[in-house]
Enzyme design. Structure first.
Site, PDB file in Angstrom:
ATOM      1  N   GLY A 226      -1.604  -0.325 -25.426  1.00  0.00           N
ATOM      2  CA  GLY A 226      -2.525  -0.729 -26.488  1.00  0.00           C
ATOM      3  C   GLY A 226      -2.527  -1.928 -27.112  1.00  0.00           C
ATOM      4  O   GLY A 226      -2.436  -3.382 -26.820  1.00  0.00           O
TER       5      GLY A 226
ATOM      6  N   GLY B 202      -0.838  -3.444 -29.312  1.00  0.00           N
ATOM      7  CA  GLY B 202       0.821  -4.282 -29.215  1.00  0.00           C
ATOM      8  C   GLY B 202       0.736  -4.846 -28.022  1.00  0.00           C
ATOM      9  O   GLY B 202       0.863  -6.061 -28.289  1.00  0.00           O
TER      10      GLY B 202
ATOM     11  N   ARG C  93       1.466  28.478 -40.645  1.00  0.00           N
ATOM     12  CA  ARG C  93       2.184  28.207 -39.812  1.00  0.00           C
ATOM     13  C   ARG C  93       2.178  26.515 -39.197  1.00  0.00           C
ATOM     14  O   ARG C  93       0.881  26.143 -39.564  1.00  0.00           O
ATOM     15  CB  ARG C  93       3.018  28.676 -38.422  1.00  0.00           C
ATOM     16  CG  ARG C  93       3.135  30.036 -38.207  1.00  0.00           C
ATOM     17  CD  ARG C  93       4.374  29.919 -38.795  1.00  0.00           C
ATOM     18  NE  ARG C  93       5.997  31.187 -38.461  1.00  0.00           N
ATOM     19  CZ  ARG C  93       5.112  32.224 -39.488  1.00  0.00           C
ATOM     20  NH1 ARG C  93       5.333  31.730 -40.952  1.00  0.00           N
ATOM     21  NH2 ARG C  93       6.240  33.079 -39.244  1.00  0.00           N
TER      22      ARG C  93
ATOM     23  N   ASP D 288      -3.216   6.952 -28.062  1.00  0.00           N
ATOM     24  CA  ASP D 288      -4.614   7.261 -29.011  1.00  0.00           C
ATOM     25  C   ASP D 288      -5.593   6.421 -29.851  1.00  0.00           C
ATOM     26  O   ASP D 288      -6.654   6.678 -30.488  1.00  0.00           O
ATOM     27  CB  ASP D 288      -3.445   5.924 -30.189  1.00  0.00           C
ATOM     28  CG  ASP D 288      -1.550   6.080 -30.002  1.00  0.00           C
ATOM     29  OD1 ASP D 288      -1.892   7.649 -30.154  1.00  0.00           O
ATOM     30  OD2 ASP D 288      -0.699   5.735 -30.467  1.00  0.00           O
TER      31      ASP D 288
ATOM     32  N   ARG E 245       0.979  -0.976  -0.021  1.00  0.00           N
ATOM     33  CA  ARG E 245      -0.091  -0.192   0.420  1.00  0.00           C
ATOM     34  C   ARG E 245       0.906   1.159   0.181  1.00  0.00           C
ATOM     35  O   ARG E 245       0.638   2.475  -1.011  1.00  0.00           O
ATOM     36  CB  ARG E 245      -1.000   0.136   1.233  1.00  0.00           C
ATOM     37  CG  ARG E 245      -2.164   0.797   0.980  1.00  0.00           C
ATOM     38  CD  ARG E 245      -3.260   1.053   1.825  1.00  0.00           C
ATOM     39  NE  ARG E 245      -4.256   1.787   1.858  1.00  0.00           N
ATOM     40  CZ  ARG E 245      -5.232   1.625   1.074  1.00  0.00           C
ATOM     41  NH1 ARG E 245      -5.722   0.713   0.675  1.00  0.00           N
ATOM     42  NH2 ARG E 245      -6.432   3.374   0.909  1.00  0.00           N
TER      43      ARG E 245
ATOM     44  N   ARG F  32      -4.058  29.169 -30.999  1.00  0.00           N
ATOM     45  CA  ARG F  32      -5.124  30.146 -31.463  1.00  0.00           C
ATOM     46  C   ARG F  32      -5.376  31.607 -30.787  1.00  0.00           C
ATOM     47  O   ARG F  32      -5.165  33.085 -31.438  1.00  0.00           O
ATOM     48  CB  ARG F  32      -6.566  29.205 -30.754  1.00  0.00           C
ATOM     49  CG  ARG F  32      -7.461  30.571 -31.679  1.00  0.00           C
ATOM     50  CD  ARG F  32      -9.170  29.618 -30.878  1.00  0.00           C
ATOM     51  NE  ARG F  32      -9.598  28.937 -31.522  1.00  0.00           N
ATOM     52  CZ  ARG F  32     -10.536  29.028 -32.966  1.00  0.00           C
ATOM     53  NH1 ARG F  32      -9.781  29.707 -33.730  1.00  0.00           N
ATOM     54  NH2 ARG F  32     -10.094  27.640 -33.314  1.00  0.00           N
TER      55      ARG F  32
ATOM     56  N   ARG G 131       1.316  13.119 -24.261  1.00  0.00           N
ATOM     57  CA  ARG G 131       0.831  11.302 -23.825  1.00  0.00           C
ATOM     58  C   ARG G 131       1.720  12.252 -22.050  1.00  0.00           C
ATOM     59  O   ARG G 131       1.476  11.468 -21.086  1.00  0.00           O
ATOM     60  CB  ARG G 131       2.511  11.005 -24.112  1.00  0.00           C
ATOM     61  CG  ARG G 131       1.949  10.082 -25.080  1.00  0.00           C
ATOM     62  CD  ARG G 131       2.527   8.849 -25.162  1.00  0.00           C
ATOM     63  NE  ARG G 131       3.942   8.715 -24.607  1.00  0.00           N
ATOM     64  CZ  ARG G 131       4.976   7.784 -25.587  1.00  0.00           C
ATOM     65  NH1 ARG G 131       4.818   7.763 -27.345  1.00  0.00           N
ATOM     66  NH2 ARG G 131       5.592   7.998 -26.012  1.00  0.00           N
TER      67      ARG G 131
ATOM     68  N   ARG H  58      -2.658  34.269 -38.955  1.00  0.00           N
ATOM     69  CA  ARG H  58      -2.258  33.282 -40.031  1.00  0.00           C
ATOM     70  C   ARG H  58      -3.103  31.533 -39.425  1.00  0.00           C
ATOM     71  O   ARG H  58      -4.946  31.971 -39.320  1.00  0.00           O
ATOM     72  CB  ARG H  58      -0.585  33.212 -39.208  1.00  0.00           C
ATOM     73  CG  ARG H  58       0.163  33.831 -39.115  1.00  0.00           C
ATOM     74  CD  ARG H  58       1.167  33.812 -38.209  1.00  0.00           C
ATOM     75  NE  ARG H  58       1.973  33.867 -38.122  1.00  0.00           N
ATOM     76  CZ  ARG H  58       2.935  33.972 -37.230  1.00  0.00           C
ATOM     77  NH1 ARG H  58       2.943  33.823 -36.460  1.00  0.00           N
ATOM     78  NH2 ARG H  58       4.047  34.765 -38.009  1.00  0.00           N
TER      79      ARG H  58
HETATM   80  O1  F6P Z   1       1.081   4.773 -29.133  1.00  0.00           O
HETATM   81  C1  F6P Z   1       1.288   6.395 -28.584  1.00  0.00           C
HETATM   82  C2  F6P Z   1       2.003   7.214 -28.986  1.00  0.00           C
HETATM   83  O2  F6P Z   1       2.296   8.261 -28.589  1.00  0.00           O
HETATM   84  C3  F6P Z   1       1.894   7.741 -30.866  1.00  0.00           C
HETATM   85  O3  F6P Z   1       0.724   8.887 -30.377  1.00  0.00           O
HETATM   86  C4  F6P Z   1       2.640   7.464 -31.549  1.00  0.00           C
HETATM   87  O4  F6P Z   1       2.776   8.089 -32.506  1.00  0.00           O
HETATM   88  C5  F6P Z   1       4.009   6.934 -30.557  1.00  0.00           C
HETATM   89  O5  F6P Z   1       3.506   6.902 -29.872  1.00  0.00           O
HETATM   90  C6  F6P Z   1       5.179   7.649 -30.749  1.00  0.00           C
HETATM   91  O6  F6P Z   1       6.126   7.035 -29.571  1.00  0.00           O
HETATM   92  P1  F6P Z   1       7.133   7.175 -29.359  1.00  0.00           P
HETATM   93  O7  F6P Z   1       7.744   7.900 -27.921  1.00  0.00           O
HETATM   94  O8  F6P Z   1       8.497   5.473 -29.233  1.00  0.00           O
HETATM   95  O9  F6P Z   1       8.400   7.526 -30.280  1.00  0.00           O
END
Ligand code: F6P
Length: 321
Positions: free
Chosen positions: A103, A105, A244, A128, A55, A155, A253, A163
């Site tokens: 994910g 994988g 741009r 994702d 814990r 924005r 992330r 732009r």
């Molecule tokens: O799967 C999550 C992710 O952030 C994807 O959106 C992105 O394409 C990939 O991982 C980037 O991977 P890495 O951190 O290995 O460059």
């Protein structure tokens, strides 16, 4: 006899993984299981780099982004002999089940390890939002918030300079991150794998917006779709709009998970522990049932329809006791 259950995080980290670990550990302890943390995902599982989880380990995890167990993208697990050795080792250690956060994988990896006779449960975790079996993955909502916040800032400067901006999100091959963030931030165009107009169509839309007197223009697009720099250079050339490109990158992330992801993490973590406890068949946890409905105003009828999120939170609270 000890009932050992492992938990690991694999693939790209996602906000909410830590709270999920927390929920799993607490529920496991409550059920009399012995939770074991595996470092660095499937690689750590094969190398048996682990630590017992108590814990105290869970304190302060709810608000932390990333994963305290570490993660990796481990190609070695694609090798059947590596998986077999790993499973044999787990059996020798007396491990009953492995909970994997990750994910698509990782989902494949969980399925393969199950075939080797180790019960596995996948908790869909990816910004994702591309994990089959669940409408939403852990970390997705936080990433959407992060992207929307970034776009709001873009924005400010975009409108000040009159732009055209294209903002590129992550998402691998899934449109959701760009789609949700694009809609939430009021983008003029959202380009995704599911909606990719030709250059001429994009140009026509952008020109039409300019002709309405709009002084700036926002395009949100998924990664791996098209050459963003070329797109805005061409649009700049053909519309006269100074342009741009912003590629948001790994900032998407990170960060503290949103309350929505924390609740999801809590539900998934506790549920996984219960599945381990009841020795339920391997599988992928998920959230489903999103749809728009029209309910008659009839009070008796509508009262029975509790908001789904309320149900989820009540469940989370019950399982966290
Ligand atoms: O799967 C999550 C992710 O952030 C994807 O959106 C992105 O394409 C990939 O991982 C980037 O991977 P890495 O951190 O290995 O460059």
């Amino acid at each position: 006899m000890e009932r050992k259950v492992c938990i690991l995080t694999s693939g790209g980290d996602a906000p909410g993984m830590n709270q999920c670990i927390m929920a799993f550990v607490r529920a496991s302890l409550r059920l009399g299981l012995t939770p074991i943390g595996v470092y660095d995902g499937l690689k750590g599982l094969c190398e048996w780099r682990t630590r017992p989880l108590d814990r105290e380990f869970t304190l302060g995890l709810a608000r932390r982004g990333g994963t305290v167990l570490g993660t990796a993208r481990y190609e070695g697990f694609l090798d059947a002999s590596v998986r077999h050795r790993c499973a044999e080792h787990l059996k020798a250690e007396g491990v009953e089940a492995v909970v994997m956060l990750g994910g698509d994988g990782t989902q494949q990896a969980a399925r393969e390890l199950d075939k080797e006779g180790i019960r596995t449960y996948l908790i869909p975790s990816s910004i994702d939002n591309d994990v089959p079996g669940s409408e939403f993955s852990l970390g997705f909502f936080t990433a959407v918030s992060t992207v929307v916040e970034a776009i709001d800032r873009i924005r400010d400067t975009m409108e000040s300079h009159n732009r055209l901006f294209a903002v590129q999100t992550m998402g691998r091959n899934c449109p959701d991150l760009a789609l949700y963030a694009g809609v939430a931030s009021g983008a003029d165009l959202v380009l995704t794998q599911a909606n990719l107009p030709t250059y001429e169509e994009i140009l026509a839309r952008v020109k039409a917006l300019k002709e309405t007197g709009q002084r700036s223009c926002l395009i949100v697009m998924s990664e791996h779709l098209l050459d963003g720099q070329r797109l805005i250079s061409n649009l700049s050339r053909d519309t006269g709009w100074e342009s741009r490109l912003d590629i948001l990158g790994h900032t998407q992330r990170g960060g503290s998970p949103s309350p929505q992801d924390r609740i999801l993490a809590q539900v998934f973590g506790a549920e996984a522990a219960e599945r381990c406890y009841h020795r339920e068949a391997s599988g992928s946890l998920g959230i489903r049932a999103e749809s728009v409905v029209n309910s008659p105003f009839d009070v008796d009828n509508i009262r029975g329809l509790a908001p789904r999120s309320t149900k989820l939170v009540l469940e989370a609270e019950r399982k966290a006791r």
